[in-house]
Design an enzyme around this catalytic site. Structure first.
Site, PDB file in Angstrom:
ATOM      1  N   GLU A  65      -8.344 -12.581   3.680  1.00 25.26           N
ATOM      2  CA  GLU A  65      -8.218 -11.131   3.865  1.00 25.26           C
ATOM      3  C   GLU A  65      -8.293 -10.440   2.515  1.00 25.26           C
ATOM      4  O   GLU A  65      -8.217 -11.092   1.467  1.00 25.26           O
ATOM      5  CB  GLU A  65      -6.930 -10.780   4.622  1.00 25.26           C
ATOM      6  CG  GLU A  65      -7.067 -11.044   6.117  1.00 25.26           C
ATOM      7  CD  GLU A  65      -5.850 -10.721   6.933  1.00 25.26           C
ATOM      8  OE1 GLU A  65      -4.925 -10.058   6.423  1.00 25.26           O
ATOM      9  OE2 GLU A  65      -5.799 -11.142   8.095  1.00 25.26           O
ATOM     10  N   HIS A  92      -4.837   1.891   6.883  1.00 23.91           N
ATOM     11  CA  HIS A  92      -5.744   0.758   7.115  1.00 23.91           C
ATOM     12  C   HIS A  92      -7.150   1.321   7.240  1.00 23.91           C
ATOM     13  O   HIS A  92      -7.360   2.305   7.944  1.00 23.91           O
ATOM     14  CB  HIS A  92      -5.334   0.016   8.385  1.00 23.91           C
ATOM     15  CG  HIS A  92      -5.971  -1.330   8.522  1.00 23.91           C
ATOM     16  ND1 HIS A  92      -7.323  -1.489   8.759  1.00 23.91           N
ATOM     17  CD2 HIS A  92      -5.458  -2.583   8.433  1.00 23.91           C
ATOM     18  CE1 HIS A  92      -7.603  -2.785   8.820  1.00 23.91           C
ATOM     19  NE2 HIS A  92      -6.481  -3.469   8.623  1.00 23.91           N
ATOM     20  N   ARG A 133      -6.756  -2.060   0.306  1.00 29.39           N
ATOM     21  CA  ARG A 133      -6.920  -1.132   1.430  1.00 29.39           C
ATOM     22  C   ARG A 133      -6.970   0.331   1.016  1.00 29.39           C
ATOM     23  O   ARG A 133      -7.710   1.118   1.612  1.00 29.39           O
ATOM     24  CB  ARG A 133      -5.767  -1.330   2.419  1.00 29.39           C
ATOM     25  CG  ARG A 133      -5.899  -2.618   3.156  1.00 29.39           C
ATOM     26  CD  ARG A 133      -4.800  -2.826   4.162  1.00 29.39           C
ATOM     27  NE  ARG A 133      -5.028  -4.118   4.790  1.00 29.39           N
ATOM     28  CZ  ARG A 133      -4.167  -4.723   5.579  1.00 29.39           C
ATOM     29  NH1 ARG A 133      -3.019  -4.164   5.854  1.00 29.39           N
ATOM     30  NH2 ARG A 133      -4.458  -5.885   6.109  1.00 29.39           N
ATOM     31  N   HIS A 149      -0.970   2.872   8.829  1.00 28.63           N
ATOM     32  CA  HIS A 149      -0.776   1.488   9.264  1.00 28.63           C
ATOM     33  C   HIS A 149       0.612   0.967   8.909  1.00 28.63           C
ATOM     34  O   HIS A 149       1.275   0.355   9.745  1.00 28.63           O
ATOM     35  CB  HIS A 149      -1.853   0.637   8.601  1.00 28.63           C
ATOM     36  CG  HIS A 149      -1.839  -0.806   8.981  1.00 28.63           C
ATOM     37  ND1 HIS A 149      -1.954  -1.227  10.288  1.00 28.63           N
ATOM     38  CD2 HIS A 149      -1.755  -1.944   8.225  1.00 28.63           C
ATOM     39  CE1 HIS A 149      -1.924  -2.549  10.324  1.00 28.63           C
ATOM     40  NE2 HIS A 149      -1.788  -3.009   9.086  1.00 28.63           N
ATOM     41  N   ARG A 199       0.725  -2.608   0.282  1.00 33.12           N
ATOM     42  CA  ARG A 199       1.011  -3.963   0.753  1.00 33.12           C
ATOM     43  C   ARG A 199      -0.242  -4.824   0.806  1.00 33.12           C
ATOM     44  O   ARG A 199      -1.301  -4.396   1.254  1.00 33.12           O
ATOM     45  CB  ARG A 199       1.645  -3.909   2.152  1.00 33.12           C
ATOM     46  CG  ARG A 199       1.854  -5.275   2.760  1.00 33.12           C
ATOM     47  CD  ARG A 199       2.648  -5.224   4.023  1.00 33.12           C
ATOM     48  NE  ARG A 199       1.982  -4.554   5.110  1.00 33.12           N
ATOM     49  CZ  ARG A 199       1.001  -5.071   5.842  1.00 33.12           C
ATOM     50  NH1 ARG A 199       0.531  -6.288   5.577  1.00 33.12           N
ATOM     51  NH2 ARG A 199       0.475  -4.386   6.829  1.00 33.12           N
TER      52      ARG A 199
END
Ligand code: SIN
Length: 514
Positions: A114, A228, A274, A331, A366
């Site tokens: 990811e 997100h 992100r 998100h 995050r």
């Protein structure tokens, strides 16, 4: 007056709550409350998996560095260390207890990639249904061991002589009850539901932050909201998330004409952090472009991503066409109730775990798949701490059901108004003028109490939305810089290279709002 008492009360029923209950229930009497059903949580929707350095090619220090880099150096390093060092141990423990993660043909745990991870380290279950698999696994283990009370809204924490001793709840029949406990744990999730575009369960609107604020607990870093980059976008609505794991398998973000929008924007292209990807999409959409995930290069998409495939199909999008329409949306909240390494808030007796807590691990942004890991690690550490403590006396001063005889005249803003305002003015790009306006509009309602709203469930949830929205906007106004999930158009310099050795969370006065 009925005043039930237990050892531990947990408010919320997502992964963090269930992990804590699982560890505590052998020795403690545990009650879990949830305002809707036990299946309404962000954990149930979590498609991405759990990041943990379990591979022989990986180690905790690499995971540590990736977490700090994504967090723009705003992370609390001791918390990150606890997360990445303890993570593999607790994952192993879950596997020993029978949790099944996806495996390859050789029977080894399959590790996914990811954004902003320098190595494949994401454990998945059910392809893209990791959160659901974990919740179902734990609910099965907890069956008959803890009481789970559904459709009961926690409205306020009970604080006597400076300590939290329980929670006041409102059930489906508008009945108020005061539950007393030695330990009260908030696990209410985040606040994505404050925004028009969100990946969150619709019930997640920031109740825990508002309750903690009313009780006098410190909150921290509330300006850091992660947007997100890829929520499915159909007819102006966002019915769900398209996991970053899809980009991890090679998907690219393109315009209608096939222009790759991440080219020239960041060395990691579509797997950039992100906040970077979300802002690039935001700017493209502002210019009138529609943005899509090109998934043509992913073989066997539907078997790899069954949850996403059925989400698309339910909403009239066919993944076999190779393009999925997306927009960014709220998100994850990186900030929250300020807690120490055992998840204790600044009010004795009150703990917070999962997204509602700010352990400091996520910094300003995050890292993907660190949230389920945070829920697992810190809930276990907290539970062990609680089990090591002597039982403290709890003073059960009865709370009276003092409902005013006349309905309050307060006309609160509507849910839709709040969501629109948050998306527009406290969203991906913020400015002083717009933030000031939001703070000014919301401030008059902050002092209201559930009692003044006649204990009306809808109005209390609205008050919670307003309070949390105000906390975010005021914190965002306070932070005059751009960092991670907080971008100020009036302080746009994000081209600094964040180095955790020189820029730490303490380098700036951060917004502690209480
Ligand atoms: C995703 O699957 O993209 C979301 C996972 C996460 O937020 O960690």
């Amino acid at each position: 007056m009925f005043m039930p008492k237990s050892d531990v009360v947990i408010i919320g029923s997502g992964l963090a709550a269930l992990v804590a209950a699982n560890r505590l229930c052998m020795e403690k009497n545990v009650i879990i409350f949830t305002k809707s059903s036990k299946y309404n949580s962000n954990s149930m929707l979590a498609q991405g998996g759990v990041a943990a350095a379990i591979s022989s090619d990986d180690d905790w220090s690499t995971h540590f560095n990736d977490t700090i880099l994504a967090g723009c150096g705003h992370n609390l390093e001791s918390a990150v260390k606890a997360l990445v060092q303890e993570g593999p141990r607790y994952m192993e423990e879950l596997i020993q207890q029978g949790m099944q993660f996806d495996k390859d043909e050789a029977g080894r745990i399959k590790l996914g990639q990811e954004g902003a991870h320098s190595i494949r380290r994401i454990l998945h279950a059910g392809g893209d249904a990791t959160g659901k698999a974990l919740v179902q696994f734990l609910l099965k283990k907890l069956c008959n061991k803890v009481q789970i009370i559904e459709h009961e809204l926690a409205i306020d924490l009970i604080v006597n002589d400076g300590s939290c001793v329980g929670v006041q709840t409102l059930d489906e029949h508008s009945q108020l009850t005061s539950y007393y406990a030695n330990h009260v744990i908030l696990a209410t999730g985040g606040c994505g539901g404050l925004y028009e575009h969100s990946s969150n369960d619709h019930s997640i609107v920031g109740d825990g932050y508002a309750m903690a604020y009313r009780a006098g607990a410190d909150l921290i870093d509330m300006e850091f909201i992660q947007f997100h980059p890829t929520l499915l976008y159909v007819n102006g609505h966002c019915p769900g998330l398209i996991s970053e794991a899809v980009r991890g398998e090679g998907a690219t973000l393109v315009t209608k004409n096939g222009r790759k929008i991440m080219e020239g924007q960041h060395p990691l292209l579509d797997l950039a952090p992100r906040d970077v990807v979300a802002r690039v999409i935001f700017e493209e959409v502002k210019k009138g472009e529609s943005i899509f995930l090109d998934i043509t290069m992913i073989e066997n998409f539907s078997s790899h991503f069954p949850t996403i495939t059925s989400l698309c199909k339910r909403n009239g999008i066919s993944p076999s066409d190779g393009k999925i329409p997306v927009v960014p949306g709220a998100h994850f909240m990186m900030g929250g109730i300020k807690v120490d390494s055992y998840s204790q808030s600044t009010i004795p007796g009150l703990f917070a775990i999962g997204e509602v807590a700010c352990t400091g691990v996520h910094g300003a942004n995050r890292l993907a798949s660190n949230s389920l890991l945070e829920g697992i690690v810190f809930s276990n550490l907290m539970a062990d701490f609680i089990l090591s403590q002597a039982t403290r006396p709890v003073s059960q001063k009865a709370l009276r059901d003092e409902r005013p005889t006349v309905q309050s005249k307060n006309q609160l803003p509507t849910k839709e108004e709040i969501k629109e305002m948050m998306m527009k003015s406290v969203g991906i790009v913020r400015s002083k003028r717009e933030l000031e306006e939001v703070v000014m509009v919301l401030e008059p309602y902050i002092q209201l109490k559930p009692k003044e709203l006649h204990f009306n469930k809808e109005k209390i949830c609205l008050l919670n939305m307003i309070t949390t929205a105000w906390l975010i906007a005021s914190s965002a106004l306070h932070r005059e810089e751009s960092r991670g999930g907080h971008y100020r158009a009036d302080f746009p310099d994000v081209n600094k290279v964040w180095d955790h050795r020189t820029i730490t969370r303490n380098a700036l006065e951060h917004a502690v709002v209480n």
